[in-house]
Design a protein around this motif. Sequence first.
Motif, mmCIF file in Angstrom:
data_model
loop_
_atom_site.group_PDB
_atom_site.id
_atom_site.type_symbol
_atom_site.label_atom_id
_atom_site.label_comp_id
_atom_site.label_asym_id
_atom_site.label_seq_id
_atom_site.Cartn_x
_atom_site.Cartn_y
_atom_site.Cartn_z
ATOM 1 N N SER A 1 0.826 -1.205 0.000
ATOM 2 C CA SER A 1 0.000 0.000 0.000
ATOM 3 C C SER A 1 0.863 1.258 0.000
ATOM 4 C CB SER A 1 -0.928 0.002 1.219
ATOM 5 O OG SER A 1 -0.194 0.077 2.425
ATOM 6 N N PHE A 2 1.980 1.237 0.723
ATOM 7 C CA PHE A 2 2.863 2.406 0.775
ATOM 8 C C PHE A 2 3.540 2.643 -0.570
ATOM 9 C CE2 PHE A 2 7.056 4.311 1.720
ATOM 10 C CZ PHE A 2 6.621 5.503 2.286
ATOM 11 N N LEU A 3 4.046 1.579 -1.194
ATOM 12 C CA LEU A 3 4.724 1.711 -2.482
ATOM 13 C C LEU A 3 3.750 2.145 -3.577
ATOM 14 C CD1 LEU A 3 7.074 -1.410 -2.366
ATOM 15 C CD2 LEU A 3 7.719 0.998 -2.069
ATOM 16 N N LEU A 4 2.540 1.615 -3.544
ATOM 17 C CA LEU A 4 1.531 2.026 -4.524
ATOM 18 C C LEU A 4 1.158 3.493 -4.347
ATOM 19 C CD1 LEU A 4 -0.904 -1.030 -4.724
ATOM 20 C CD2 LEU A 4 0.616 -0.176 -6.509
ATOM 21 N N LEU B 1 1.453 6.086 -7.394
ATOM 22 C CA LEU B 1 0.270 6.792 -7.889
ATOM 23 C C LEU B 1 0.400 8.303 -7.729
ATOM 24 C CD1 LEU B 1 -2.467 4.355 -6.588
ATOM 25 C CD2 LEU B 1 -1.935 4.855 -8.988
ATOM 26 N N TYR B 2 1.106 8.746 -6.703
ATOM 27 C CA TYR B 2 1.314 10.176 -6.523
ATOM 28 C C TYR B 2 2.119 10.746 -7.690
ATOM 29 C CZ TYR B 2 2.999 14.593 -4.646
ATOM 30 O OH TYR B 2 3.310 15.916 -4.470
ATOM 31 N N PHE B 3 3.185 10.061 -8.063
ATOM 32 C CA PHE B 3 4.017 10.540 -9.166
ATOM 33 C C PHE B 3 3.346 10.324 -10.525
ATOM 34 C CE2 PHE B 3 7.350 10.151 -5.922
ATOM 35 C CZ PHE B 3 7.958 11.392 -6.065
ATOM 36 N N MET B 4 2.322 9.445 -10.570
ATOM 37 C CA MET B 4 1.564 9.236 -11.789
ATOM 38 C C MET B 4 0.377 10.203 -11.886
ATOM 39 S SD MET B 4 1.577 5.057 -11.849
ATOM 40 C CE MET B 4 0.429 4.960 -13.230
ATOM 41 N N LYS B 5 0.340 11.191 -10.990
ATOM 42 C CA LYS B 5 -0.681 12.241 -11.001
ATOM 43 C C LYS B 5 -2.054 11.720 -10.593
ATOM 44 C CE LYS B 5 2.548 14.882 -12.659
ATOM 45 N NZ LYS B 5 3.258 15.844 -11.769
ATOM 46 N N TYR B 6 -2.073 10.796 -9.624
ATOM 47 C CA TYR B 6 -3.334 10.339 -9.041
ATOM 48 C C TYR B 6 -3.303 10.607 -7.533
ATOM 49 C CZ TYR B 6 -4.072 7.876 -13.447
ATOM 50 O OH TYR B 6 -4.232 7.559 -14.773
ATOM 51 N N PRO B 7 -3.284 11.881 -7.137
ATOM 52 C CA PRO B 7 -3.077 12.219 -5.724
ATOM 53 C C PRO B 7 -4.189 11.732 -4.796
ATOM 54 C CG PRO B 7 -3.719 14.159 -6.970
ATOM 55 C CD PRO B 7 -3.455 13.082 -7.975
ATOM 56 N N LEU B 8 -5.434 11.730 -5.267
ATOM 57 C CA LEU B 8 -6.530 11.311 -4.399
ATOM 58 C C LEU B 8 -6.431 9.822 -4.049
ATOM 59 C CD1 LEU B 8 -9.564 13.285 -5.882
ATOM 60 C CD2 LEU B 8 -8.228 13.778 -3.816
ATOM 61 N N ILE B 9 -6.141 9.009 -5.069
ATOM 62 C CA ILE B 9 -5.982 7.572 -4.808
ATOM 63 C C ILE B 9 -4.767 7.333 -3.926
ATOM 64 C CG2 ILE B 9 -5.660 5.308 -5.865
ATOM 65 C CD1 ILE B 9 -7.001 6.345 -8.358
ATOM 66 N N ALA B 10 -3.699 8.097 -4.183
ATOM 67 C CA ALA B 10 -2.492 7.967 -3.363
ATOM 68 C C ALA B 10 -2.797 8.334 -1.910
ATOM 69 C CB ALA B 10 -1.386 8.859 -3.908
ATOM 70 N N ALA B 11 -3.588 9.381 -1.706
ATOM 71 C CA ALA B 11 -3.949 9.786 -0.347
ATOM 72 C C ALA B 11 -4.759 8.698 0.352
ATOM 73 C CB ALA B 11 -4.744 11.087 -0.392
ATOM 74 N N PHE B 12 -5.652 8.071 -0.385
ATOM 75 C CA PHE B 12 -6.438 6.971 0.180
ATOM 76 C C PHE B 12 -5.525 5.832 0.636
ATOM 77 C CE2 PHE B 12 -8.472 2.837 -0.508
ATOM 78 C CZ PHE B 12 -9.553 2.936 0.364
#
Length: 219
Positions: free
Chosen positions: A145-148, A152-163
Amino acid sequence: TTISIFFQTHPEVDYTGGYVSNDPKNIWQEWAKYMSHQICDHEDFQTKLIGTNMAFRQKIFWDNFFDESVGYGTDETELVFRLSIKGFKFQLCKDLFVNHYHRDSFLKLAKQRWKYGIGEARFYWKYGFGIYHPVNTFMLKTHISFLLAIALYFMKYPLIAAFLVIAWIRYIIKYARMRYTSFLHDKGLPLPKVAVFIMINWVVDTIVLLAKLWIGNPI
């Protein structure tokens, strides 16, 4: 000696073990005293032997030997498991004490736990069990979960990364509660030391997980 007297007075017992004590000099040895499986008064002594302090009747080694292929740190566990299957009898010897030298640096501790992880995986493979182990699978989900979240943050999916970060924090809290309940509850340690021990154990469990991943048996 204590061992010979014990076997003489307990003819029904085939192998025995006792307590392990130490005099910790630093935080790594203190962690081993309170959280390692090789500590004095650990509940596991009631059901399995610790290689630091164990004794067998000679007849056991007529047909049973240590399996060196299992590896460091788990060979005595494998032998005792095999003996229990064959019906040999074990009993704790409360008068048997050994002073044990624990690892006194993080590097030495890390090397030891890496070998333990490989030994555990080989032991699981040999007997076809250990497919699910709560700590190992829990650690695996936590790190994934941490690595994903980072990816995802660097792939421009900040909301999913925050979840996923929130999920990771929940895993960390659950891990702390699990380790506190299992190893540190009612030991009377100050809260700062408990927190340090849990953090050390987090790193140690991660090293064990990586060792199992290395040889293909993470859980």
